[in-house]
Enzyme design. Sequence first.
Site, PDB file in Angstrom:
ATOM      1  N   GLY A  88      -7.949  29.697  -8.256  1.00 33.72           N
ATOM      2  CA  GLY A  88      -8.156  29.088  -9.573  1.00 33.72           C
ATOM      3  C   GLY A  88      -7.725  30.112 -10.604  1.00 33.72           C
ATOM      4  O   GLY A  88      -7.444  31.268 -10.270  1.00 33.72           O
ATOM      5  N   ARG A  91      -7.713  34.870 -14.308  1.00 32.15           N
ATOM      6  CA  ARG A  91      -7.486  35.757 -15.456  1.00 32.15           C
ATOM      7  C   ARG A  91      -6.604  35.073 -16.488  1.00 32.15           C
ATOM      8  O   ARG A  91      -5.900  35.716 -17.254  1.00 32.15           O
ATOM      9  CB  ARG A  91      -6.868  37.075 -15.019  1.00 32.15           C
ATOM     10  CG  ARG A  91      -5.596  36.955 -14.212  1.00 32.15           C
ATOM     11  CD  ARG A  91      -4.959  38.323 -14.101  1.00 32.15           C
ATOM     12  NE  ARG A  91      -3.912  38.341 -13.111  1.00 32.15           N
ATOM     13  CZ  ARG A  91      -3.144  39.398 -12.890  1.00 32.15           C
ATOM     14  NH1 ARG A  91      -3.318  40.482 -13.600  1.00 32.15           N
ATOM     15  NH2 ARG A  91      -2.210  39.374 -11.983  1.00 32.15           N
ATOM     16  N   ASP A 254      -0.043  28.548  -4.349  1.00 35.76           N
ATOM     17  CA  ASP A 254      -0.576  28.467  -5.722  1.00 35.76           C
ATOM     18  C   ASP A 254       0.431  28.996  -6.747  1.00 35.76           C
ATOM     19  O   ASP A 254       0.199  28.893  -7.945  1.00 35.76           O
ATOM     20  CB  ASP A 254      -1.900  29.234  -5.847  1.00 35.76           C
ATOM     21  CG  ASP A 254      -1.767  30.683  -5.424  1.00 35.76           C
ATOM     22  OD1 ASP A 254      -1.312  30.919  -4.290  1.00 35.76           O
ATOM     23  OD2 ASP A 254      -2.099  31.574  -6.214  1.00 35.76           O
ATOM     24  N   ASP A 264       5.041  33.261 -12.435  1.00 35.91           N
ATOM     25  CA  ASP A 264       4.081  34.244 -11.948  1.00 35.91           C
ATOM     26  C   ASP A 264       4.771  35.439 -11.291  1.00 35.91           C
ATOM     27  O   ASP A 264       4.927  35.499 -10.071  1.00 35.91           O
ATOM     28  CB  ASP A 264       3.074  33.596 -10.991  1.00 35.91           C
ATOM     29  CG  ASP A 264       1.724  34.300 -11.108  1.00 35.91           C
ATOM     30  OD1 ASP A 264       1.606  35.228 -11.933  1.00 35.91           O
ATOM     31  OD2 ASP A 264       0.782  33.941 -10.380  1.00 35.91           O
TER      32      ASP A 264
HETATM   33  P1  AMP Z   1      -1.695  35.930  -8.280  1.00 36.62           P
HETATM   34  O1  AMP Z   1      -1.445  36.801  -7.104  1.00 36.62           O
HETATM   35  O2  AMP Z   1      -1.399  36.586  -9.607  1.00 36.62           O
HETATM   36  O3  AMP Z   1      -1.050  34.600  -8.158  1.00 36.62           O
HETATM   37  O4  AMP Z   1      -3.275  35.705  -8.329  1.00 36.62           O
HETATM   38  C1  AMP Z   1      -4.005  35.170  -7.268  1.00 36.62           C
HETATM   39  C2  AMP Z   1      -5.406  34.858  -7.705  1.00 36.62           C
HETATM   40  O5  AMP Z   1      -6.107  36.053  -8.078  1.00 36.62           O
HETATM   41  C3  AMP Z   1      -5.514  33.932  -8.910  1.00 36.62           C
HETATM   42  O6  AMP Z   1      -6.633  33.138  -8.713  1.00 36.62           O
HETATM   43  C4  AMP Z   1      -5.694  34.921 -10.037  1.00 36.62           C
HETATM   44  O7  AMP Z   1      -6.288  34.318 -11.155  1.00 36.62           O
HETATM   45  C5  AMP Z   1      -6.588  35.963  -9.401  1.00 36.62           C
HETATM   46  N1  AMP Z   1      -6.503  37.280 -10.044  1.00 36.62           N
HETATM   47  C6  AMP Z   1      -5.483  38.161  -9.961  1.00 36.62           C
HETATM   48  N2  AMP Z   1      -5.749  39.269 -10.682  1.00 36.62           N
HETATM   49  C7  AMP Z   1      -6.980  39.089 -11.236  1.00 36.62           C
HETATM   50  C8  AMP Z   1      -7.827  39.884 -12.085  1.00 36.62           C
HETATM   51  N3  AMP Z   1      -7.452  41.078 -12.522  1.00 36.62           N
HETATM   52  N4  AMP Z   1      -9.028  39.368 -12.442  1.00 36.62           N
HETATM   53  C9  AMP Z   1      -9.390  38.154 -12.010  1.00 36.62           C
HETATM   54  N5  AMP Z   1      -8.662  37.380 -11.222  1.00 36.62           N
HETATM   55  C10 AMP Z   1      -7.463  37.822 -10.823  1.00 36.62           C
HETATM   56 MG    MG Z   2      -0.569  33.114  -9.297  1.00 33.08          MG
END
Ligand code: AMP
Ligand code: MG
Length: 465
Positions: A88, A91, A254, A264
């Site tokens: 979800g 951030r 995702d 992303d």
């Molecule tokens: P991503 O790899 O950027 O697609 O992120 C995967 C998941 O991790 C998503 O649900 C992001 O919102 C969450 N996420 C990544 N970095 C953070 C962070 N620093 N704080 C909170 N959630 C994070």
């Molecule tokens: Mg992502």
Amino acid sequence: MSRENIHNPPILELGPDFYDPVKPAVFPEAHLRYRNQEAARFIGLDSLSDSAWKDHFWAFKPLPGNLSEPLALRYHGHQFMHYNHELGDGRGFLFAQFPVAGTWYDLGTKGSGQTPYSRDGDGRLTLKGAYREALATELLQSLGVNTSKTFSFFETGENLVRYDEPSPTRAAVLVRFSHGHIRIGTFQRLAHFEQKENIQKLVDVCLKAYYPEIHSDDADERAFLFFQAVVRKCALLTAQWMIAGFVHGVLNTDNINITGESFDYGPYRFLPSYDVRFTAAYFDRQGLYSFGRQPVTMLWNLQRLGETLKLQFNTLPVEEIIEEFSDEFNAHVKRLFLQRLNLKSRGTEADGSLLTAYFNFMESSPALYEQAFFDFFGGKASPRIASSPQKDFYQGEEFANLMNQLQDFEVDDVTKMAHSYFQNSKPCTLLIEEIESIWKPIAEENDWGFFYKKLEEIRSFRGIY
Ligand code: AMP
Ligand code: MG
């Protein structure tokens, strides 16, 4: 842009099962580092004063007539092929939605604070992460890849701790402009909870918002046409990545938008030289998302979407639709390859032989990926083949074979040959060493000059590819 059009944005049509209202973080400082006027013009926001820009894209005061509060989007997904039901927007959030020419665009955030999906994360984004995402989106756009745009980023004055960057490190809040934020993982979450009616609803809202050209009175047919459209768009995107020499790095479900728009950007890389095993993310130890595995990975992800849709549409011929992927992908690769070389097609067979000769040569040679496309722009007519900084690599059997194949191909658009970009000896690239070297003066002296100069260079050849 007329305000009355905004009264029913797709996210509100989907309803509260699809999001959680959240509050933006309050940041200590606001230093505007990047403002994308071209994207702003597209949605009628280019005339905002700097102070209004800050109100909306740093303090996240709602835009008039748009969403009244930020919404963290709900989704699940396969990460490195493992299902994760704790994903979800952790951030980020959806901030606003805009209709333009019959379809919808989003402003969404990255690094805007914690949400119910943050788990043990701080909800923040590093400044370097924002900087890297802006560079990637700009260059991908210039290379003709269907990508989200970086809309804005502010440095926020916070310090963050990251295990993969020297810490403490500076923070930023980024706004992304994208063609929707519905991911394969948005569908997967509905399947996980067996929300069949919501699957139906999501298909219909996606069609209305992102594929308005598709109509049918029959729900099964709508699902068929929707899935087919997503497969085709994703095949096109994958072909664009390959011809751009781009390795996304984290092709989890995702991170796959059902509009086929790339988004992303974390540990991405552009290829130095042609290498199918080249891997972007240091944590991708198996090379699951390596350059050459991107097509098969996209196919795997689309299979997950197909399975999910089958829960509601049980006669959906998933395999039959998915089979189109490889033909679509191959046709796009050939077309984009010729476009990259500014050559006229000579029919499928001849185009295919040229493509094979080109990549056989690239495989046999240490030639740089982007430099080669640059040098061969215009085919045999290109003066750069003989004068290139890597001209010494242009020899041997595979090279002779390539030159032989090139003999019969004609330049497609003669005017492009005279573009000032091709007066340079080297193309615009974004290899990791340069990303680091432009970052250094920012990190050490807060000197952004090289970054802005790089953006100018990236934009100088927009429209060629
Ligand atoms: P991503 O790899 O950027 O697609 O992120 C995967 C998941 O991790 C998503 O649900 C992001 O919102 C969450 N996420 C990544 N970095 C953070 C962070 N620093 N704080 C909170 N959630 C994070
Ligand atoms: Mg992502």
